[in-house]
Motif scaffolding. Structure first.
Motif, PDB file in Angstrom:
ATOM      1  N   LEU A  34      -5.591 -20.613 -28.232  1.00 21.76           N
ATOM      2  CA  LEU A  34      -5.638 -19.359 -28.981  1.00 21.76           C
ATOM      3  C   LEU A  34      -5.733 -19.617 -30.482  1.00 21.76           C
ATOM      4  O   LEU A  34      -6.427 -18.902 -31.204  1.00 21.76           O
ATOM      5  N   ILE A  51       2.331 -14.805 -27.135  1.00 26.89           N
ATOM      6  CA  ILE A  51       2.291 -15.372 -25.786  1.00 26.89           C
ATOM      7  C   ILE A  51       3.646 -15.216 -25.100  1.00 26.89           C
ATOM      8  O   ILE A  51       3.736 -14.794 -23.938  1.00 26.89           O
ATOM      9  N   ILE A  64      -5.492 -12.360 -24.404  1.00 22.96           N
ATOM     10  CA  ILE A  64      -4.737 -13.620 -24.345  1.00 22.96           C
ATOM     11  C   ILE A  64      -4.914 -14.306 -23.000  1.00 22.96           C
ATOM     12  O   ILE A  64      -5.139 -15.515 -22.921  1.00 22.96           O
ATOM     13  N   THR A 101      -4.319 -10.049 -28.659  1.00 18.11           N
ATOM     14  CA  THR A 101      -3.931 -10.380 -30.029  1.00 18.11           C
ATOM     15  C   THR A 101      -5.195 -10.434 -30.866  1.00 18.11           C
ATOM     16  O   THR A 101      -6.256 -10.006 -30.424  1.00 18.11           O
TER      17      THR A 101
END
Length: 301
Positions: free
Chosen positions: A164, A125, A156, A132
């Motif tokens: 996440l 991030i 993301i 990801t």
């Protein structure tokens, strides 16, 4: 299969629960020892994995280290087919890696070889990565250097670390169940030598917001440290965590509050605070904060 499960934080719990639901025989669960917590940190609190394992009736072991011969012998005595590792937090010596018949498989929260190491989700991030994912890796002695059996990815976007983490944990659980259904179906693929990056553990100094950075960078910092430990600024001698913010088009001296809605100038652009938390208090909207804690335009943070 006879499985030893090794994990500590909430990220690992969905993996443990998925393996149990799939009917595997989880003969032992390893987690880091209970840590001080609760009110004022005066009582020891078991890790999320320990709590989940105990609820499932799985024997729990919490050694401080796995380097001793006695601890390694106890590990080998479980006679496991495989050890499943998810954010365990302790280094696994070679005798531990070699003890299960199929070795140790790790659920890693990045698309290897990018972001090997302790904090892959936060680092992805912070770096502004677009995508990801999760990989199921055959563990070896190096730091996340082992070959990958199966992986999946996700964008993301504007997700926080908390959001996440939940998504990747569920993804990793699904992937691990698939791999263990038929391990031979998923041969390990050697990681490429190009594109290696390391996700160093988050240092407390990184959580203080530096408003000389661009609004885009600061907004990533806010998302990367939400829900914990929280990106923060100081005003009137008090720390205030900024848990959500929106980049806006505005200019001013870095750190200057530009209006009565807690819009803060950055090195490039500005951020409007959305969700905040004062020390020792609950999460609130920026409007709620300002009704009881004045931060007028012109204040420098």
């Amino acid at each position: 299969m006879r499985i030893i499960f090794m994990g500590t934080p909430g990220f690992a719990v969905p993996v443990l629960e998925a393996l149990a639901q799939a009917g595997h025989d989880i003969v032992a669960s390893y987690s880091q020892p209970p840590r001080p917590g609760g009110r004022r940190g005066r009582q020891l609190v078991a890790s999320p994995v320990q709590q989940a394992a105990e609820a499932l009736g799985i024997p729990v072991f919490t050694p401080v280290s796995l380097r001793g011969e006695e601890e390694q012998a106890r590990f080998a005595a479980h006679d496991a087919d495989v050890a499943v590792v998810a954010a365990y937090g302790l280094i696994l010596p070679r005798p531990i890696l070699a003890a299960p018949r199929l070795g140790c498989l790790n659920v890693h929260g990045s698309l290897l070889p990018r972001w090997r190491g302790a904090a892959p989700i936060q680092r992805a991030i912070l770096a502004g990565d677009a995508v990801t994912g999760v990989g199921i890796m055959q563990m070896e002695a190096g730091l996340d250097t082992g070959p990958v059996k199966l992986e999946d990815s996700t964008p993301i976007g504007r997700k926080t670390t908390g959001e996440l983490t939940d998504e990747l944990a569920a993804m990793g659980a699904r992937l691990m169940v698939r791999v263990l259904e038929d391990p031979d179906r998923y041969p390990a693929r050697t990681q490429p030598e190009e594109g290696v990056t390391y996700a160093a553990k988050i240092d407390k100094a990184e959580t203080r917001i530096d408003f000389t950075r661009s609004a885009v960078e600061v907004e990533r910092q806010v998302r990367a440290f939400n829900p914990a430990p929280g990106a923060w600024f100081e005003v009137a001698g008090e720390r205030v965590k900024l848990l959500a913010a929106e980049p806006v088009e505005a200019e001013g001296a870095p750190g200057e509050v530009l209006d009565d809605a807690l819009t803060i100038a950055c090195g490039e652009g500005a951020l409007r605070a959305v969700s905040v938390q004062r020390a020792g208090r609950g999460v609130s909207s920026a409007d709620e904060l300002l009704r009881g804690f004045a931060i007028p335009a012109g204040t420098r943070l």
